[in-house]
Motif scaffolding. Structure first.
Motif, PDB file in Angstrom:
ATOM      1  N   ALA A 249      42.362  48.043  44.564  1.00 20.65           N
ATOM      2  CA  ALA A 249      42.223  47.770  43.135  1.00 20.65           C
ATOM      3  C   ALA A 249      43.484  48.165  42.393  1.00 20.65           C
ATOM      4  N   GLY A 250      43.634  47.596  41.210  1.00 28.06           N
ATOM      5  CA  GLY A 250      44.719  47.976  40.312  1.00 28.06           C
ATOM      6  C   GLY A 250      44.140  48.256  38.937  1.00 28.06           C
ATOM      7  N   ASN A 251      44.766  49.160  38.202  1.00 24.89           N
ATOM      8  CA  ASN A 251      44.240  49.499  36.880  1.00 24.89           C
ATOM      9  C   ASN A 251      45.340  50.087  36.019  1.00 24.89           C
ATOM     10  N   PHE A 252      45.249  49.820  34.729  1.00 25.04           N
ATOM     11  CA  PHE A 252      46.081  50.492  33.724  1.00 25.04           C
ATOM     12  C   PHE A 252      45.362  50.354  32.391  1.00 25.04           C
ATOM     13  N   LEU A 253      45.625  51.296  31.495  1.00 24.06           N
ATOM     14  CA  LEU A 253      45.033  51.232  30.160  1.00 24.06           C
ATOM     15  C   LEU A 253      45.884  50.319  29.299  1.00 24.06           C
TER      16      LEU A 253
ATOM     17  N   GLU B  44      44.249  58.574  41.763  1.00 26.56           N
ATOM     18  CA  GLU B  44      45.186  57.751  40.988  1.00 26.56           C
ATOM     19  C   GLU B  44      44.470  57.148  39.778  1.00 26.56           C
ATOM     20  N   GLY B  45      43.228  56.740  39.989  1.00 25.97           N
ATOM     21  CA  GLY B  45      42.464  56.149  38.886  1.00 25.97           C
ATOM     22  C   GLY B  45      42.343  57.118  37.719  1.00 25.97           C
ATOM     23  N   MET B  46      42.013  58.370  37.999  1.00 26.92           N
ATOM     24  CA  MET B  46      41.881  59.354  36.915  1.00 26.92           C
ATOM     25  C   MET B  46      43.226  59.623  36.276  1.00 26.92           C
ATOM     26  N   LYS B  47      44.290  59.657  37.093  1.00 27.61           N
ATOM     27  CA  LYS B  47      45.630  59.904  36.545  1.00 27.61           C
ATOM     28  C   LYS B  47      46.006  58.812  35.541  1.00 27.61           C
ATOM     29  N   ARG B  48      45.604  57.585  35.862  1.00 29.16           N
ATOM     30  CA  ARG B  48      45.975  56.469  34.999  1.00 29.16           C
ATOM     31  C   ARG B  48      45.121  56.365  33.739  1.00 29.16           C
ATOM     32  N   LEU B  49      43.868  56.875  33.815  1.00 30.51           N
ATOM     33  CA  LEU B  49      42.929  56.625  32.720  1.00 30.51           C
ATOM     34  C   LEU B  49      42.649  57.836  31.851  1.00 30.51           C
ATOM     35  N   ALA B  50      43.021  59.023  32.321  1.00 31.94           N
ATOM     36  CA  ALA B  50      42.711  60.218  31.522  1.00 31.94           C
ATOM     37  C   ALA B  50      43.839  61.227  31.673  1.00 31.94           C
TER      38      ALA B  50
ATOM     39  N   GLY C  23      46.733  47.909  52.974  1.00 34.03           N
ATOM     40  CA  GLY C  23      47.272  48.194  51.653  1.00 34.03           C
ATOM     41  C   GLY C  23      48.645  47.554  51.662  1.00 34.03           C
ATOM     42  N   ARG C  24      49.408  47.774  50.585  1.00 36.01           N
ATOM     43  CA  ARG C  24      50.713  47.106  50.550  1.00 36.01           C
ATOM     44  C   ARG C  24      51.823  47.954  51.142  1.00 36.01           C
ATOM     45  N   THR C  25      51.541  49.268  51.372  1.00 37.56           N
ATOM     46  CA  THR C  25      52.621  50.190  51.726  1.00 37.56           C
ATOM     47  C   THR C  25      52.408  50.750  53.134  1.00 37.56           C
TER      48      THR C  25
ATOM     49  N   VAL D  81      45.830  42.142  49.516  1.00 34.48           N
ATOM     50  CA  VAL D  81      44.537  41.430  49.513  1.00 34.48           C
ATOM     51  C   VAL D  81      44.602  40.109  48.751  1.00 34.48           C
ATOM     52  N   ARG D  82      45.680  39.880  48.009  1.00 35.49           N
ATOM     53  CA  ARG D  82      45.840  38.592  47.312  1.00 35.49           C
ATOM     54  C   ARG D  82      46.320  37.502  48.258  1.00 35.49           C
ATOM     55  N   ASP D  83      46.707  37.912  49.471  1.00 35.62           N
ATOM     56  CA  ASP D  83      47.310  36.989  50.437  1.00 35.62           C
ATOM     57  C   ASP D  83      46.303  36.763  51.579  1.00 35.62           C
TER      58      ASP D  83
ATOM     59  N   LEU E 261      47.621  42.905  26.149  1.00 36.70           N
ATOM     60  CA  LEU E 261      47.585  42.551  27.577  1.00 36.70           C
ATOM     61  C   LEU E 261      48.055  41.112  27.750  1.00 36.70           C
ATOM     62  N   SER E 262      49.034  40.908  28.621  1.00 37.69           N
ATOM     63  CA  SER E 262      49.517  39.538  28.862  1.00 37.69           C
ATOM     64  C   SER E 262      48.525  38.802  29.775  1.00 37.69           C
ATOM     65  N   ALA E 263      48.633  37.487  29.754  1.00 39.73           N
ATOM     66  CA  ALA E 263      47.776  36.676  30.632  1.00 39.73           C
ATOM     67  C   ALA E 263      48.017  37.077  32.091  1.00 39.73           C
ATOM     68  N   ASN E 264      49.255  37.356  32.410  1.00 37.83           N
ATOM     69  CA  ASN E 264      49.553  37.722  33.808  1.00 37.83           C
ATOM     70  C   ASN E 264      49.023  39.117  34.154  1.00 37.83           C
ATOM     71  N   GLY E 265      49.006  40.009  33.162  1.00 39.32           N
ATOM     72  CA  GLY E 265      48.443  41.346  33.409  1.00 39.32           C
ATOM     73  C   GLY E 265      46.953  41.247  33.728  1.00 39.32           C
ATOM     74  N   PHE E 266      46.238  40.442  32.923  1.00 32.06           N
ATOM     75  CA  PHE E 266      44.796  40.233  33.162  1.00 32.06           C
ATOM     76  C   PHE E 266      44.602  39.615  34.548  1.00 32.06           C
ATOM     77  N   LYS E 267      45.392  38.583  34.821  1.00 35.38           N
ATOM     78  CA  LYS E 267      45.251  37.850  36.095  1.00 35.38           C
ATOM     79  C   LYS E 267      45.553  38.763  37.289  1.00 35.38           C
ATOM     80  N   THR E 268      46.522  39.635  37.116  1.00 34.17           N
ATOM     81  CA  THR E 268      46.920  40.495  38.236  1.00 34.17           C
ATOM     82  C   THR E 268      45.758  41.379  38.688  1.00 34.17           C
ATOM     83  N   VAL E 269      45.060  41.976  37.723  1.00 29.14           N
ATOM     84  CA  VAL E 269      43.945  42.864  38.093  1.00 29.14           C
ATOM     85  C   VAL E 269      42.770  42.053  38.647  1.00 29.14           C
TER      86      VAL E 269
HETATM   87  C1  HXC Z   1      50.223  46.461  30.322  1.00 31.51           C
HETATM   88  C2  HXC Z   1      50.860  45.921  32.473  1.00 31.51           C
HETATM   89  C3  HXC Z   1      50.874  47.298  32.830  1.00 31.51           C
HETATM   90  C4  HXC Z   1      50.534  48.258  31.820  1.00 31.51           C
HETATM   91  C5  HXC Z   1      51.461  46.127  34.562  1.00 31.51           C
HETATM   92  N1  HXC Z   1      51.218  45.249  33.585  1.00 31.51           N
HETATM   93  N2  HXC Z   1      51.246  47.387  34.138  1.00 31.51           N
HETATM   94  N3  HXC Z   1      50.534  45.499  31.246  1.00 31.51           N
HETATM   95  N4  HXC Z   1      50.215  47.793  30.592  1.00 31.51           N
HETATM   96  N5  HXC Z   1      50.527  49.582  32.065  1.00 31.51           N
HETATM   97  C6  HXC Z   1      51.399  43.809  33.621  1.00 31.51           C
HETATM   98  C7  HXC Z   1      52.869  43.455  33.845  1.00 31.51           C
HETATM   99  O1  HXC Z   1      53.594  43.508  32.642  1.00 31.51           O
HETATM  100  C8  HXC Z   1      52.773  42.045  34.423  1.00 31.51           C
HETATM  101  O2  HXC Z   1      52.545  41.087  33.420  1.00 31.51           O
HETATM  102  C9  HXC Z   1      51.495  42.122  35.269  1.00 31.51           C
HETATM  103  O3  HXC Z   1      50.729  43.235  34.761  1.00 31.51           O
HETATM  104  C10 HXC Z   1      51.793  42.349  36.738  1.00 31.51           C
HETATM  105  O4  HXC Z   1      52.588  43.512  36.872  1.00 31.51           O
HETATM  106  P1  HXC Z   1      53.296  43.896  38.250  1.00 31.51           P
HETATM  107  O5  HXC Z   1      53.893  45.238  38.081  1.00 31.51           O
HETATM  108  O6  HXC Z   1      54.195  42.760  38.669  1.00 31.51           O
HETATM  109  O7  HXC Z   1      52.055  43.869  39.246  1.00 31.51           O
HETATM  110  P2  HXC Z   1      51.934  44.384  40.739  1.00 31.51           P
HETATM  111  O8  HXC Z   1      53.259  44.824  41.277  1.00 31.51           O
HETATM  112  O9  HXC Z   1      51.159  43.383  41.467  1.00 31.51           O
HETATM  113  O10 HXC Z   1      51.088  45.764  40.569  1.00 31.51           O
HETATM  114  C11 HXC Z   1      49.747  45.768  40.222  1.00 31.51           C
HETATM  115  C12 HXC Z   1      49.425  46.848  39.165  1.00 31.51           C
HETATM  116  C13 HXC Z   1      49.952  48.232  39.590  1.00 31.51           C
HETATM  117  C14 HXC Z   1      47.920  46.843  38.982  1.00 31.51           C
HETATM  118  C15 HXC Z   1      50.071  46.437  37.858  1.00 31.51           C
HETATM  119  O11 HXC Z   1      49.651  49.177  38.596  1.00 31.51           O
HETATM  120  C16 HXC Z   1      49.409  48.681  40.919  1.00 31.51           C
HETATM  121  O12 HXC Z   1      49.964  48.327  41.964  1.00 31.51           O
HETATM  122  N6  HXC Z   1      48.289  49.451  40.949  1.00 31.51           N
HETATM  123  C17 HXC Z   1      47.662  49.896  42.230  1.00 31.51           C
HETATM  124  C18 HXC Z   1      47.186  51.317  42.154  1.00 31.51           C
HETATM  125  C19 HXC Z   1      46.142  51.535  41.079  1.00 31.51           C
HETATM  126  O13 HXC Z   1      46.181  50.916  39.999  1.00 31.51           O
HETATM  127  N7  HXC Z   1      45.216  52.452  41.363  1.00 31.51           N
HETATM  128  C20 HXC Z   1      44.172  52.806  40.450  1.00 31.51           C
HETATM  129  C21 HXC Z   1      42.907  52.135  40.819  1.00 31.51           C
HETATM  130  S1  HXC Z   1      41.727  52.992  39.869  1.00 31.51           S
HETATM  131  P3  HXC Z   1      53.767  40.187  32.787  1.00 31.51           P
HETATM  132  O14 HXC Z   1      53.099  39.344  31.746  1.00 31.51           O
HETATM  133  O15 HXC Z   1      54.741  41.181  32.198  1.00 31.51           O
HETATM  134  O16 HXC Z   1      54.347  39.409  33.918  1.00 31.51           O
HETATM  135  C22 HXC Z   1      40.629  52.077  39.184  1.00 31.51           C
HETATM  136  C23 HXC Z   1      39.722  52.956  38.347  1.00 31.51           C
HETATM  137  C24 HXC Z   1      38.510  52.305  37.835  1.00 31.51           C
HETATM  138  O17 HXC Z   1      40.577  50.925  39.374  1.00 31.51           O
HETATM  139  C25 HXC Z   1      37.655  53.181  36.986  1.00 31.51           C
HETATM  140  C26 HXC Z   1      37.958  54.631  36.822  1.00 31.51           C
HETATM  141  C27 HXC Z   1      36.959  55.434  35.979  1.00 31.51           C
END
Ligand code: HXC
Ligand code: NAP
Length: 280
Positions: A100-104, A199-205, A45-47, A72-74, A110-118
């Motif tokens: 995995a990463g997720n946000f609603l 964490e997934g449920m916390k972020r989505l509901a 993981g990253r931490t 995992v991106r590296d 959603l920015s292009a980088n946000g889509f790409k990040t996930v």
């Molecule tokens: C819109 C967002 C955003 C949000 C980030 N971004 N959070 N856009 N709404 N809430 C955008 C940023 O603005 C940026 O785009 C880009 O995404 C990258 O953001 P970073 O913060 O630099 O990314 P990074 O540090 O790599 O972190 C990745 C992350 C973060 C996904 C954004 O949330 C994370 O580390 N998550 C890991 C933990 C996690 O998500 N766990 C839940 C998994 S559950 P710009 O354009 O501004 O540069 C899951 C559930 C599935 O997957 C199904 C459940 C039913």
């Protein structure tokens, strides 16, 4: 743990299981279930602190543990993590790709980088791990398990990035099951339903949505991390020796009613977040 009442406690003795994203939540639950059956566990993981805490839990279950920070991106970082895990625990018998990463977010915001990040974390990260682990899995005739989501096969509101990434994972799973079956490697995905306390449920509901989520599940409860851990243990066991190329849905039947309840809850959660942002 419940798993050791039903499976032999030494089922995975001297076996090595590597879990990406294994420092928390569902993935750590999977690691615990393998550890309870004798496996040694490597985690990335990253931490580092989070991984160290998880490793302590696993050692308390009797496992040798190898917590190593890697994003995992590296690709190079993953190669180094796998080399270290091999040196400390021996070649990998099971790889679980759960990072995995997720946000609603509404697609139009959603920015292009946000889509790409996930997509980078979920899909590319899962390919990176699979590719970097290939030599070890070939050597052990190992097992590869992806942690997917219902978003892979059913549209969910405000999850365009996750749907694309997880659908990609499930198609990659089928491709690799086809190509790597000849090496004796089995490849499957698990789709967890709503899993309590994650964490997934916390972020989505929001917490107020809990009862509505339960009401929408035919089995009338949320899942636990052990439900997913038990599924992973079964898929890696000899009892599943003819199962490859499958998406195994472990969700209490939640998908049968569609994504309507999720979509309504997500809408309310985004409204609540917008109101909180206006106030602050
Ligand atoms: C819109 C967002 C955003 C949000 C980030 N971004 N959070 N856009 N709404 N809430 C955008 C940023 O603005 C940026 O785009 C880009 O995404 C990258 O953001 P970073 O913060 O630099 O990314 P990074 O540090 O790599 O972190 C990745 C992350 C973060 C996904 C954004 O949330 C994370 O580390 N998550 C890991 C933990 C996690 O998500 N766990 C839940 C998994 S559950 P710009 O354009 O501004 O540069 C899951 C559930 C599935 O997957 C199904 C459940 C039913
Ligand atoms: P979680 O605890 O946040 O798990 C995600 C893990 O991935 C974390 O340990 C995180 O650790 C790690 N991670 C994130 N980005 C990473 C990166 N770039 N490189 C390496 N590791 C990274 O969330 P969870 O809810 O338990 O989800 C676990 C899995 O189940 C995910 O694949 C998710 O899509 C799937 N899932 C969850 C649910 C649910 O109900 N929760 C439902 C369906 C599917 P760091 O932040 O320290 O890196």
């Amino acid at each position: 743990m419940q798993v050791s009442q039903y499976f032999a406690r030494d089922l995975f003795r001297d076996r090595t299981v590597f879990v990406t994203g294994g420092g928390s939540g569902i993935n750590l639950g999977i690691a615990r279930n393998f550890a309870a059956l004798g496996a040694n566990i490597a985690l990335c993981g990253r931490t580092q602190e989070r991984l160290d805490a998880a490793a302590e839990e696993l050692r308390a279950l009797g496992a040798k543990a190898c917590p190593v920070a890697a994003d995992v991106r590296d690709y190079a970082a993953l190669e180094a993590a796998f080399a270290r895990s091999r040196a400390e625990l021996g070649p990998m018998d099971v790889l679980v790709c759960g990072a995995a990463g997720n946000f609603l977010v509404p697609a139009e915001k959603l920015s292009a980088n946000g889509f790409k990040t996930v997509v980078d974390i979920d899909l590319l990260g899962s390919f990176n791990a699979s590719r970097a682990a290939f030599a070890q899995l070939k050597e052990t005739k190992g097992v590869l398990i992806y942690i997917s989501a219902g978003m892979a096969y059913m549209p969910h509101a405000y999850q365009v990035h996750v749907g694309a990434a997880k659908a990609g994972i499930d198609m990659m799973m089928r491709n690799l099951a086809l190509e790597w079956g000849g090496y004796g490697i089995r490849v499957n995905s698990i789709v967890p339903g709503p899993i309590e306390g994650t964490e997934g449920m916390k972020r989505l509901a929001s917490p107020e949505a809990k009862q509505a989520i339960i009401d929408a599940v035919p089995l009338r409860r949320m899942g636990t991390v052990d439900d997913i851990g038990q599924t992973a243990v079964f898929l890696a066991s000899p009892l599943a020796s003819y199962i490859s190329g499958c998406v195994v849905v472990c969700d209490g039947g939640a998908n049968l009613a569609g994504s309507g309840q999720f979509n309504a809850g997500a809408e309310r959660m985004l409204q609540k977040m917008a109101m909180q942002a206006t106030r602050s």
